[in-house]
Design a protein around this motif. Sequence first.
Motif, PDB file in Angstrom:
ATOM      1  N   ASN A  88     -11.687   4.794 -40.836  1.00  0.00           N
ATOM      2  CA  ASN A  88     -11.446   3.352 -40.991  1.00  0.00           C
ATOM      3  C   ASN A  88     -10.072   2.930 -40.501  1.00  0.00           C
ATOM      4  O   ASN A  88      -9.728   1.754 -40.598  1.00  0.00           O
ATOM      5  N   ASP A  89      -9.274   3.880 -40.034  1.00  0.00           N
ATOM      6  CA  ASP A  89      -7.901   3.512 -39.637  1.00  0.00           C
ATOM      7  C   ASP A  89      -7.500   4.207 -38.341  1.00  0.00           C
ATOM      8  O   ASP A  89      -8.014   5.272 -37.998  1.00  0.00           O
ATOM      9  N   LEU A 107     -18.716   5.620 -38.522  1.00  0.00           N
ATOM     10  CA  LEU A 107     -18.250   4.272 -38.828  1.00  0.00           C
ATOM     11  C   LEU A 107     -19.232   3.601 -39.783  1.00  0.00           C
ATOM     12  O   LEU A 107     -20.429   3.918 -39.784  1.00  0.00           O
ATOM     13  N   THR A 112     -16.596  -1.997 -41.134  1.00  0.00           N
ATOM     14  CA  THR A 112     -15.604  -2.145 -40.072  1.00  0.00           C
ATOM     15  C   THR A 112     -16.004  -3.260 -39.115  1.00  0.00           C
ATOM     16  O   THR A 112     -17.139  -3.287 -38.625  1.00  0.00           O
TER      17      THR A 112
END
Length: 149
Positions: A88-89, A107, A112
């Motif tokens: 997520n980053d 994902l 997201t």
Amino acid sequence: MKVGICSDHGGFELKQILLPFLEQQGYSVTDYGAYVLNAADDYPDFVIPLAKAVADKTMDRGIAICGSGVGASIAANKITGVRAALINDYFSAHQGVEDDDMNLLCLGGRVTGFASAQELVQVFLNAAFTHAERHERRLKKVAQLEENK
Ligand code: RB5
């Protein structure tokens, strides 16, 4: 680079956005389904074939999308040779490859946003494993689990 991508219904919309985006970036992209939006489909039916293709090097990297990314990562990591993570980053998208040789990015299509996902897949695909001794050593310990040692 050959990139395989898949989703269930929870990640279908994001997959349909990422696939042409990656092709525009010059990647050879193979779609492992789902090919239609079917709210009753099951993520393992798409994630496992993609994970096997990454494991046997038919694909260089994989991107698996479900609603949260959790089921996709659990299923993908059952396949020997796959190192999958839910990302997520930005930092983890490249550090996971550089240190941990992550070869399959998961994902969450319901988590997201499209622009963030486009950035994350690019960062993931541009990153390379460093082959630093300490990382090789750690990965060897992980890989031994796959041999029941
Ligand atoms: C499907 O509704 C959903 O459970 C799936 O896409 C995923 O989020 C599982 O982890």
